[in-house]
Design an enzyme around this catalytic site. Sequence first.
Site, PDB file in Angstrom:
ATOM      1  N   TYR A 109      51.621  36.711  60.427  1.00 10.87           N
ATOM      2  CA  TYR A 109      51.136  35.983  61.604  1.00 10.87           C
ATOM      3  C   TYR A 109      51.659  34.808  60.898  1.00 10.87           C
ATOM      4  CZ  TYR A 109      48.440  32.051  64.435  1.00 10.87           C
ATOM      5  OH  TYR A 109      48.330  31.159  65.178  1.00 10.87           O
ATOM      6  N   ILE A 136      34.421  25.738  59.354  1.00  9.71           N
ATOM      7  CA  ILE A 136      33.194  25.202  60.199  1.00  9.71           C
ATOM      8  C   ILE A 136      32.497  25.769  61.567  1.00  9.71           C
ATOM      9  CG2 ILE A 136      32.633  23.679  62.899  1.00  9.71           C
ATOM     10  CD1 ILE A 136      35.053  21.984  61.996  1.00  9.71           C
ATOM     11  N   ILE A 190      29.547  28.021  50.546  1.00  6.26           N
ATOM     12  CA  ILE A 190      30.934  27.783  49.956  1.00  6.26           C
ATOM     13  C   ILE A 190      32.099  28.749  49.092  1.00  6.26           C
ATOM     14  CG2 ILE A 190      32.361  25.487  48.979  1.00  6.26           C
ATOM     15  CD1 ILE A 190      29.370  24.467  50.220  1.00  6.26           C
ATOM     16  N   ARG A 221      38.333  32.944  46.868  1.00  6.50           N
ATOM     17  CA  ARG A 221      39.379  33.838  47.839  1.00  6.50           C
ATOM     18  C   ARG A 221      40.787  33.187  47.060  1.00  6.50           C
ATOM     19  NH1 ARG A 221      37.154  33.647  53.699  1.00  6.50           N
ATOM     20  NH2 ARG A 221      38.117  31.422  53.996  1.00  6.50           N
TER      21      ARG A 221
END
Length: 297
Positions: free
Chosen positions: A142, A187, A202, A264
């Site tokens: 992408y 968000i 988180i 991650r």
Amino acid sequence: MIIKKFLITGGAGFIGTNLTNFLVECGQEVVVVDDLSAGDQIRLPKEVIFHKIDVRDQHLLEKATEGVDVIVHLAALPKVQYSIDCPTESHDVNVNGTLSVLEAAKTAGVKRVVFAASSAAYGDQETLPLSTDLPVDPKSPYALQKFMGEGLMKLWSNLYNVETVSLRFFNVYGPYFDPNGPYALVIGRFLNLKESGEPLTITGDGEQTRDFIHVHDVVNAIFKSSVNPNVGHGEVFNIGSGKQTSVNNLAKMIGGEIEYVAPRHEPRHTLADISKTIEQLEWEPEISLEAGIAELL
């Protein structure tokens, strides 16, 4: 430059809906092209001319483009993971679709094309803020596809005199965004968790930062890119707030219990250098993240 008619590809999506509403309110004539794979026609003003078209269908796109002054090319598959899992389809839509738009613009004599590029093209950089002078380092198909789109814009400007501008969007959020979609994913996830009464999860220590930009400011940047007579030669501009916000601080703005999970692989920090955008486009962000989050809440 006098503008009479806009065409927006992906105009029924998140950014496209906000842009379409803005342009109609400004008295502009607007044509929307969208395959409705991720958009909603119901949200569009009744004054809009709508065509359900895949941007890869150059023949139908050329018909829709007749009499158009500016094309804003937003249509894409803006999903990093999907581009990794399905690179062929992603490339077809994001690269060949962009080529189709440029060819339609050339055939129809469109004055200018504004392209939705992506800050994903930067990849992981040691230097902050991220300037358009930095060499890109795409980490996904992408990201590479969006960078290739910038190259096509520059070429069509040089070879065929089609005025073009590319805007590298950072983390866009605001009204009409899909909380499960690719924009402002953090968000959206936090808002969903808060609504369901679950802890805000988180990844890692939460000190990773992002540059969040409200869609109202993005729309203003697109409009200025469409009408500014001093640009149109394949320039690339960053569209971000120029401010870093940690995920921890974002969670505090939204409110609720916090839960930390394993980290991650992702960029540690992003921050847009918008000095060139301010100088050449005469654009500055207006909506703070605090105000934007309060609006969504």
